[in-house]
Design a protein around this motif. Structure first.
Motif, short mmCIF file in Angstrom:
data_model
loop_
_atom_site.label_atom_id
_atom_site.label_comp_id
_atom_site.label_asym_id
_atom_site.label_seq_id
_atom_site.Cartn_x
_atom_site.Cartn_y
_atom_site.Cartn_z
N ILE A 1 -6.37 -63.77 -51.14
CA ILE A 1 -7.35 -63.91 -52.22
C ILE A 1 -7.19 -62.81 -53.25
CG2 ILE A 1 -9.28 -62.53 -51.33
CD1 ILE A 1 -9.45 -66.08 -52.78
N LEU A 2 -6.79 -61.60 -52.82
CA LEU A 2 -6.57 -60.54 -53.80
C LEU A 2 -5.41 -60.89 -54.71
CD1 LEU A 2 -7.44 -57.75 -54.79
CD2 LEU A 2 -5.82 -56.74 -53.14
N GLY A 3 -4.38 -61.52 -54.15
CA GLY A 3 -3.27 -61.98 -54.98
C GLY A 3 -3.70 -63.03 -55.99
N ILE A 4 -4.59 -63.94 -55.55
CA ILE A 4 -5.10 -64.96 -56.47
C ILE A 4 -5.93 -64.31 -57.58
CG2 ILE A 4 -6.72 -66.89 -56.64
CD1 ILE A 4 -5.78 -67.80 -53.89
N VAL A 5 -6.80 -63.37 -57.19
CA VAL A 5 -7.64 -62.68 -58.18
C VAL A 5 -6.77 -61.98 -59.22
CG1 VAL A 5 -9.18 -60.71 -58.49
CG2 VAL A 5 -9.65 -62.39 -56.70
N LEU A 6 -5.78 -61.23 -58.76
CA LEU A 6 -4.91 -60.50 -59.69
C LEU A 6 -4.11 -61.46 -60.55
CD1 LEU A 6 -3.62 -57.65 -57.34
CD2 LEU A 6 -5.34 -57.47 -59.16
N GLY A 7 -3.66 -62.57 -59.93
CA GLY A 7 -2.88 -63.54 -60.69
C GLY A 7 -3.69 -64.24 -61.76
N VAL A 8 -4.93 -64.62 -61.44
CA VAL A 8 -5.79 -65.29 -62.42
C VAL A 8 -6.12 -64.34 -63.57
CG1 VAL A 8 -8.08 -66.27 -62.80
CG2 VAL A 8 -6.77 -66.93 -60.78
N LEU B 1 -13.51 -67.49 -59.81
CA LEU B 1 -14.42 -67.77 -58.70
C LEU B 1 -14.15 -69.15 -58.10
CD1 LEU B 1 -17.76 -66.28 -60.09
CD2 LEU B 1 -16.36 -65.40 -58.21
N ALA B 2 -13.88 -70.13 -58.96
CA ALA B 2 -13.61 -71.48 -58.46
C ALA B 2 -12.35 -71.48 -57.60
CB ALA B 2 -13.46 -72.44 -59.62
N ALA B 3 -11.28 -70.86 -58.11
CA ALA B 3 -10.03 -70.80 -57.35
C ALA B 3 -10.20 -69.98 -56.08
CB ALA B 3 -8.93 -70.20 -58.22
N HIS C 1 -11.22 -63.21 -47.02
CA HIS C 1 -11.29 -63.78 -48.37
C HIS C 1 -12.48 -63.23 -49.15
CE1 HIS C 1 -8.46 -67.07 -47.18
NE2 HIS C 1 -8.20 -67.04 -48.47
N LEU C 2 -13.61 -63.09 -48.49
CA LEU C 2 -14.84 -62.72 -49.20
C LEU C 2 -14.84 -61.27 -49.65
CD1 LEU C 2 -17.52 -64.58 -47.04
CD2 LEU C 2 -16.52 -65.29 -49.24
N ILE C 3 -14.13 -60.40 -48.96
CA ILE C 3 -14.16 -58.96 -49.29
C ILE C 3 -13.76 -58.69 -50.74
CG2 ILE C 3 -13.06 -56.73 -48.81
CD1 ILE C 3 -13.10 -57.53 -45.84
N PRO C 4 -12.65 -59.18 -51.24
CA PRO C 4 -12.31 -58.91 -52.64
C PRO C 4 -12.93 -59.89 -53.63
CG PRO C 4 -10.46 -59.95 -51.57
CD PRO C 4 -11.54 -59.84 -50.54
N LEU C 5 -13.54 -60.96 -53.12
CA LEU C 5 -14.06 -62.00 -54.01
C LEU C 5 -15.52 -61.79 -54.39
CD1 LEU C 5 -13.31 -64.65 -55.43
CD2 LEU C 5 -14.05 -65.87 -53.36
N LEU C 6 -16.32 -61.32 -53.46
CA LEU C 6 -17.76 -61.20 -53.71
C LEU C 6 -18.13 -60.28 -54.87
CD1 LEU C 6 -19.33 -61.24 -50.13
CD2 LEU C 6 -19.34 -63.05 -51.86
N PRO C 7 -17.40 -59.18 -55.14
CA PRO C 7 -17.78 -58.35 -56.29
C PRO C 7 -17.84 -59.12 -57.61
CG PRO C 7 -16.26 -57.14 -54.91
CD PRO C 7 -16.33 -58.54 -54.36
N PHE C 8 -17.04 -60.19 -57.72
CA PHE C 8 -17.02 -60.95 -58.97
C PHE C 8 -18.25 -61.85 -59.10
CE2 PHE C 8 -12.65 -59.76 -58.27
CZ PHE C 8 -12.21 -59.41 -59.53
N VAL C 9 -18.98 -62.05 -58.03
CA VAL C 9 -20.18 -62.87 -58.10
C VAL C 9 -21.30 -62.11 -58.81
CG1 VAL C 9 -21.96 -64.04 -56.72
CG2 VAL C 9 -19.56 -64.12 -56.00
#
Length: 260
Positions: A57-64, A75-77, A188-196
């Motif tokens: 998920i961190l790779g997806i975040v950085l890539g997006v 967030l959707a991805a 997955h949630l660890i690097p994703l939740l800050p963006f919420v």
């Protein structure tokens, strides 16, 4: 001339007792060893799922972000990947354990057939196994007689000592699948939740920091629980995880540059 039965009942009584005591101690030790490996497998499942989920998920975040995607797209991805890959990883863990169980059962059936059709050859294999452990003479023959007197013990010894295979229980299969699924989702949630809850730039910084701390902590815990230097283990996990996630950033940059 004494028969085999007479020797077992009289001449080898003390030896038989010694052999039984030795085998009982070995069986008790083997049981503790198996339990130790089950604990290790639990940690393996947590690391497998958690690290995969976090790095992915961190790779997806950085890539997006590198590709110029919006926070909504991110967030959707991210959540789509979190759900689908968590289920996928759990399914992979399940099917992998099932295949291991099926392999064990197939090998056990083959060994059982060999014991029934060529018992002398299988007795010789038991003899050779324990000869390499230092048994010799009457003691070795006593061990062979004791093991091969019981078909289940004989078969279990062949599976463990010759093939080095352990049975896989259905409860362990389900446990592994559940642990991997949950660990992957948490990763997955660890690097994703800050963006919420945060703006994109501070959320990105926090996501990287949290990911680095968790990766380092997992490496440290693995070394402390198993073996190795905690500093090296933590740094190795950190470098591998962030390095893999960085690939997503590079790919995002390439697409962004191509689109520009």
């Amino acid at each position: 001339m004494k028969t085999d039965r007479d020797r077992r009942e009289h001449g080898e009584t003390r030896l038989a007792r010694a052999v039984r005591a030795t085998l009982a101690a070995a069986a008790a030790s083997s049981t503790r060893h198996v339990e130790h490996h089950r604990k290790t497998n639990w940690l393996r499942d947590v690391i497998l799922g958690g690290q995969d989920g976090l790095v992915n998920i961190l790779g997806i975040v950085l890539g997006v972000i590198a590709g110029g995607g919006s926070k909504t797209v991110l967030l959707a991805a991210g959540f789509a990947a979190a759900i689908t890959e968590s289920i996928s990883m759990g399914a992979v863990g399940y099917t992998s354990s099932v295949s291991q169980r099926d392999y064990y059962q197939a090998e056990r059936a083959r060994e059982a057939m060999e014991i029934d059709t060529m018992p002398e050859a299988e007795r010789q294999e038991i003899r050779e196994i324990y000869a390499t452990k230092g048994f010799a003479g009457d003691l070795l023959e006593g061990v062979v007689d004791t093991i091969t007197a019981n078909r289940d013990s004989w078969l279990a010894t062949m599976m463990d000592e010759e093939l080095h295979l352990q049975p896989v229980e259905t409860a362990d299969i389900i446990r592994s699948a559940v642990v991997i699924t949950i660990a992957t989702l948490i990763g997955h949630l660890i690097p994703l939740l800050p963006f919420v809850w945060m703006a994109r730039t501070p959320a990105l910084v926090l996501a990287i920091v949290l990911s680095a701390v968790v990766l380092f902590g997992v490496g440290v815990y693995s070394a402390v629980s198993l073996v190795g230097d905690w500093r090296k283990s933590g740094l190795r996990m950190l470098v591998i995880g962030l390095g893999a996630a960085g690939v997503g950033f590079l790919i995002g940059n390439l697409f962004h540059a191509a689109g520009a």
